[in-house]
Write an enzyme that holds these catalytic residues in place. Structure first.
Site, short mmCIF file in Angstrom:
data_model
loop_
_atom_site.label_atom_id
_atom_site.label_comp_id
_atom_site.label_asym_id
_atom_site.label_seq_id
_atom_site.Cartn_x
_atom_site.Cartn_y
_atom_site.Cartn_z
N SER A 86 0.78 -1.29 -0.10
CA SER A 86 -0.01 -0.10 0.23
C SER A 86 0.93 1.33 -0.15
CB SER A 86 -0.94 -0.04 1.30
OG SER A 86 -0.07 -0.02 2.36
N THR A 188 -1.95 3.53 4.07
CA THR A 188 -1.06 4.66 4.25
C THR A 188 -0.25 4.73 5.42
OG1 THR A 188 -2.82 6.16 3.50
CG2 THR A 188 -1.08 7.13 4.08
N THR A 206 1.69 7.06 0.43
CA THR A 206 0.70 5.87 0.02
C THR A 206 0.84 5.75 -1.47
OG1 THR A 206 -1.43 5.06 0.34
CG2 THR A 206 -1.20 7.39 -0.16
N ARG A 216 -6.92 9.20 -10.19
CA ARG A 216 -7.35 9.44 -8.85
C ARG A 216 -6.36 9.74 -7.72
NH1 ARG A 216 -6.71 7.32 -3.32
NH2 ARG A 216 -8.85 7.59 -2.22
N THR A 239 -5.76 7.89 7.53
CA THR A 239 -5.47 6.70 6.87
C THR A 239 -6.84 6.32 6.44
OG1 THR A 239 -4.61 4.40 6.78
CG2 THR A 239 -5.37 5.35 8.84
N GLY A 240 -7.00 5.20 5.56
CA GLY A 240 -8.36 5.04 5.14
C GLY A 240 -8.75 5.53 3.85
N1 GLY Z 1 -5.76 7.51 2.72
C1 GLY Z 1 -5.16 7.13 1.59
C2 GLY Z 1 -5.94 7.34 0.10
O1 GLY Z 1 -7.26 7.31 0.42
O2 GLY Z 1 -5.56 7.31 -0.97
#
Ligand code: GLY
Length: 327
Positions: A86, A188, A206, A216, A239-240
């Site tokens: 990730s 992340t 990340t 994106r 994070t998330g």
């Molecule tokens: N938190 C990392 C992302 O959504 O790319």
């Protein structure tokens, strides 16, 4: 907490003044008064991979190094690890098979740098730091960020490891565009540190949402969303599912909550509750917040079960399970 005479007098004056003009004697005022004792140095970082990142950061912090150097070195250890799917090298690609990276960094002066949609560079965090230190800008994206990195001596590399390619090829068979809650303990790496001089910095890096749409960009490179540091108050990282963090500007919100008197724990909880209040589909996603204040106190909270973080201070380097909203 031990109070010396000056602190005690300061406390008394502030408490008296506070009651005279009618403000509540808040947590923030208390932490300003208890200047004597701080938990420093300290470093915290998201998920299990935080343990390894903290080790690298601690090498700098234990020698009275700068928090900024510690957070950069700390997250670099994860960016270079091909087994972490990730972040950086070995990160899962977008749905078209491209590994695209986001990263950001902030120092104790409020300076910030970030890169988004960057390809081929193992250490986007170091490119973000160079954007911060060597350009008049905060963010460089895509091809421009790559050109800037190459001009500054970074090497162009293939980041799609055989392991990540295999996982993408498996995903392609169904190609369901359905983000999953990050309960598998990978996402992340966000890191916050307070150094021996009492200065705060943060870093965040990340490969973003696995199999995302090409182009994106998530919350991680957005200052105020994925990261925020205010050396007077505290720092936060997220994070998330980045879209929810971006819509509520989570990290900035947490720092402002701390500025207004909340502890890092209370501030993270309030920011998660803001997501609940504002975003109707919040139950479908995972978000985790981490916060650290100027006295070295830490806090964390998430939407779902499964978020954890690593904390390294004088005691040791250890994992901490995080409390969550959706019980
Ligand atoms: N938190 C990392 C992302 O959504 O790319």
């Amino acid at each position: 907490m031990k109070l010396n005479r000056r602190n005690f007098i300061g406390k008394t004056i502030l408490a008296t003044a506070g009651s005279l003009i009618g403000f509540k004697y808040t947590y923030a005022q208390k932490t300003l008064i208890y200047k004597g004792k701080k938990n420093k140095p300290v470093v915290i970082s998201t998920w299990n991979h935080g343990l390894k990142a903290n080790e690298a950061a601690w090498e700098i912090l234990k020698n009275k190094g700068r928090a900024l150097d510690a957070v950069e070195k700390g997250v670099m250890a994860i960016e270079a690890d091909p087994d972490i799917l990730s972040v950086g090298l070995g990160g899962l690609p977008d749905r078209d098979g491209y590994v695209t990276l986001d990263a950001s960094i902030m120092d104790e002066t409020g300076n910030a740098g970030s890169v988004s949609f960057l390809q081929h560079i193992v250490h986007p965090i170091s490119v973000a730091r160079l954007v911060m230190e060597k350009t008049p800008h905060v963010m460089l994206a895509g091809e421009g960020a790559l050109q800037f990195a190459l001009l500054n001596g970074f090497k162009k590399e293939n980041l799609l490891t055989p392991k990540a390619k295999k996982a993408w090829e498996k995903w392609k068979k169904e190609a369901k565009y359905k983000p999953i809650i990050n309960i598998e303990n990978h996402d992340t790496i966000g890191m916050l540190a307070l150094d021996a001089d009492g200065n705060l910095s943060g870093a965040c890096t990340t490969s973003g949402l696995a199999y995302k749409m090409h182009g994106r960009v998530g919350d991680s490179p957005i200052i105020g969303a994925g990261i925020y540091v205010d050396n007077e108050v505290g720092a936060a990282v997220a994070t998330g599912m980045g879209e929810l963090v971006m819509k509520t500007l989570g990290s900035f919100l947490i720092v402002e909550f701390m500025r207004n008197g909340l502890s890092p724990q209370q501030a993270c909880e309030k920011a998660i509750n803001r997501i609940k209040q504002k975003l109707p589909n919040y139950k479908n996603f995972q978000i985790g917040y981490l916060a650290l204040n100027k006295t070295g106190e830490t806090g964390a909270y998430s939407l779902h079960k499964g978020f954890n973080y690593a904390k390294y201070d004088k005691k040791n380097n250890r994992m901490i399970e995080v409390d969550y909203l959706l019980k």
